[in-house]
Design a protein around this motif. Structure first.
Motif, PDB file in Angstrom:
ATOM      1  N   VAL A 117      32.693  45.911  34.165  1.00  0.00           N
ATOM      2  CA  VAL A 117      33.967  45.296  34.533  1.00  0.00           C
ATOM      3  C   VAL A 117      33.720  44.244  35.603  1.00  0.00           C
ATOM      4  O   VAL A 117      33.177  44.553  36.671  1.00  0.00           O
ATOM      5  CB  VAL A 117      34.960  46.349  35.060  1.00  0.00           C
ATOM      6  CG1 VAL A 117      36.299  45.699  35.402  1.00  0.00           C
ATOM      7  CG2 VAL A 117      35.150  47.471  34.041  1.00  0.00           C
ATOM      8  N   VAL A 118      34.112  43.000  35.308  1.00  0.00           N
ATOM      9  CA  VAL A 118      33.952  41.910  36.282  1.00  0.00           C
ATOM     10  C   VAL A 118      35.344  41.442  36.669  1.00  0.00           C
ATOM     11  O   VAL A 118      36.028  40.747  35.914  1.00  0.00           O
ATOM     12  CB  VAL A 118      33.135  40.742  35.696  1.00  0.00           C
ATOM     13  CG1 VAL A 118      32.930  39.666  36.768  1.00  0.00           C
ATOM     14  CG2 VAL A 118      31.795  41.228  35.160  1.00  0.00           C
ATOM     15  N   ASP A 119      35.785  41.836  37.855  1.00  0.00           N
ATOM     16  CA  ASP A 119      37.125  41.503  38.338  1.00  0.00           C
ATOM     17  C   ASP A 119      37.102  41.517  39.856  1.00  0.00           C
ATOM     18  O   ASP A 119      36.460  42.380  40.465  1.00  0.00           O
ATOM     19  CB  ASP A 119      38.149  42.516  37.811  1.00  0.00           C
ATOM     20  CG  ASP A 119      39.580  42.003  37.901  1.00  0.00           C
ATOM     21  OD1 ASP A 119      40.047  41.793  39.036  1.00  0.00           O
ATOM     22  OD2 ASP A 119      40.216  41.815  36.849  1.00  0.00           O
TER      23      ASP A 119
ATOM     24  N   ASN B 272      38.167  34.505  42.044  1.00  0.00           N
ATOM     25  CA  ASN B 272      38.283  33.741  43.287  1.00  0.00           C
ATOM     26  C   ASN B 272      38.910  32.369  43.057  1.00  0.00           C
ATOM     27  O   ASN B 272      38.486  31.358  43.623  1.00  0.00           O
ATOM     28  CB  ASN B 272      36.911  33.587  43.951  1.00  0.00           C
ATOM     29  CG  ASN B 272      36.278  34.929  44.268  1.00  0.00           C
ATOM     30  OD1 ASN B 272      36.926  35.813  44.834  1.00  0.00           O
ATOM     31  ND2 ASN B 272      35.020  35.106  43.891  1.00  0.00           N
ATOM     32  N   GLY B 273      39.924  32.333  42.198  1.00  0.00           N
ATOM     33  CA  GLY B 273      40.667  31.109  41.950  1.00  0.00           C
ATOM     34  C   GLY B 273      40.026  30.138  40.986  1.00  0.00           C
ATOM     35  O   GLY B 273      40.563  29.043  40.760  1.00  0.00           O
ATOM     36  N   GLU B 274      38.904  30.514  40.368  1.00  0.00           N
ATOM     37  CA  GLU B 274      38.191  29.607  39.460  1.00  0.00           C
ATOM     38  C   GLU B 274      38.138  30.198  38.049  1.00  0.00           C
ATOM     39  O   GLU B 274      37.781  31.368  37.870  1.00  0.00           O
ATOM     40  CB  GLU B 274      36.770  29.370  39.972  1.00  0.00           C
ATOM     41  CG  GLU B 274      35.948  28.452  39.094  1.00  0.00           C
ATOM     42  CD  GLU B 274      34.523  28.290  39.596  1.00  0.00           C
ATOM     43  OE1 GLU B 274      33.708  27.676  38.874  1.00  0.00           O
ATOM     44  OE2 GLU B 274      34.213  28.794  40.695  1.00  0.00           O
ATOM     45  N   LEU B 275      38.497  29.366  37.047  1.00  0.00           N
ATOM     46  CA  LEU B 275      38.399  29.826  35.666  1.00  0.00           C
ATOM     47  C   LEU B 275      36.931  29.978  35.271  1.00  0.00           C
ATOM     48  O   LEU B 275      36.105  29.109  35.572  1.00  0.00           O
ATOM     49  CB  LEU B 275      39.097  28.847  34.720  1.00  0.00           C
ATOM     50  CG  LEU B 275      40.627  28.892  34.704  1.00  0.00           C
ATOM     51  CD1 LEU B 275      41.171  27.865  33.720  1.00  0.00           C
ATOM     52  CD2 LEU B 275      41.138  30.283  34.349  1.00  0.00           C
ATOM     53  N   MET B 276      36.637  31.056  34.557  1.00  0.00           N
ATOM     54  CA  MET B 276      35.261  31.414  34.236  1.00  0.00           C
ATOM     55  C   MET B 276      34.871  31.053  32.800  1.00  0.00           C
ATOM     56  O   MET B 276      34.052  31.736  32.190  1.00  0.00           O
ATOM     57  CB  MET B 276      35.069  32.925  34.447  1.00  0.00           C
ATOM     58  CG  MET B 276      35.168  33.368  35.885  1.00  0.00           C
ATOM     59  SD  MET B 276      33.737  32.843  36.869  1.00  0.00           S
ATOM     60  CE  MET B 276      34.447  31.516  37.824  1.00  0.00           C
TER      61      MET B 276
END
Length: 212
Positions: A5-7, A58-62
């Motif tokens: 899980v990456v969140d 952190n506010g950036e689309l991945m």
């Protein structure tokens, strides 16, 4: 089956843990959790069957990281607060196996993890809505490249050598293409059927198939 899980929201991570723990199938285990992508690249989550990726960290689309993970042969489910069709399609175009919004609840998320881990179609509601107006599957560049080389009568081993990847990864790319056709209701069980679908959709041209 295992999931990383990456969140960047601890409450979301704990929510996912709870949803998975309460699932009666009890076959899903979290092996890595947190906002550090290196954990799924080189750490505890590098062997996870599925990566559950928050599309905005952190506010950036991945989207770039999503493409990188898919190109390396990973199965990635996007789990996001973004519900607009444009973002859903962008994630699918980048190679996501499924897209689940954070408003859709535990059943859809756990179902998507279980189905994706077994290379079976998963179509949660937001994803289905985005696909209604587009019946073509969203294939990642590496999936399309593997298909083209395979259609040129190359063995999976030869495709792997040409692409500089493992043969098991080539098989994953081809299997995922089949799954994605299944997601839009256009099953392609055989190589010939998959080729016909790809040509029909303009993903591959007939003259591209000649071996070079």
């Amino acid at each position: 089956m295992t999931v990383a899980v990456v969140d960047d929201h601890p409450v979301v991570v704990e929510g996912v843990r709870t949803w998975i723990a309460q699932d009666p199938r009890a076959r899903v285990r979290i092996v890595s959790a947190g906002a550090d992508l290196n954990a799924v690249r080189r750490g505890a989550g590098q062997s996870a069957d599925v990566i559950l990726l928050d599309l905005e960290l952190n506010g950036e689309l991945m989207l770039g990281a999503l493409t990188e993970l898919v190109d390396s042969g990973r199965r990635v489910i996007v789990f996001s607060q973004h519900v607009d069709e444009e973002t859903v399609r962008a994630a699918l175009d980048a190679g996501a196996s499924a897209y689940v919004t954070k408003q859709e609840g535990p059943q859809f998320l756990v179902d998507a993890i279980v189905e994706t881990a077994q290379d079976r179609p998963a179509v949660p509601p937001a994803m289905a809505g985005a696909m209604l107006s587009d019946q073509r599957p969203h294939l990642a560049p590496q999936e399309r490249a593997a298909l083209l080389l395979w259609f040129q009568s190359r063995s999976k081993a030869a495709v792997a050598e040409r692409m500089g990847i493992r043969e098991t990864t080539v098989k994953q790319y081809i299997d995922r293409a089949r799954v994605k056709y299944g997601q839009v209701g256009r099953h392609a069980a055989s190589k010939a059927a998959l080729l016909a679908r790809a040509i029909e959709d303009g993903l591959i041209r007939a003259d591209d198939i000649e071996d070079r």
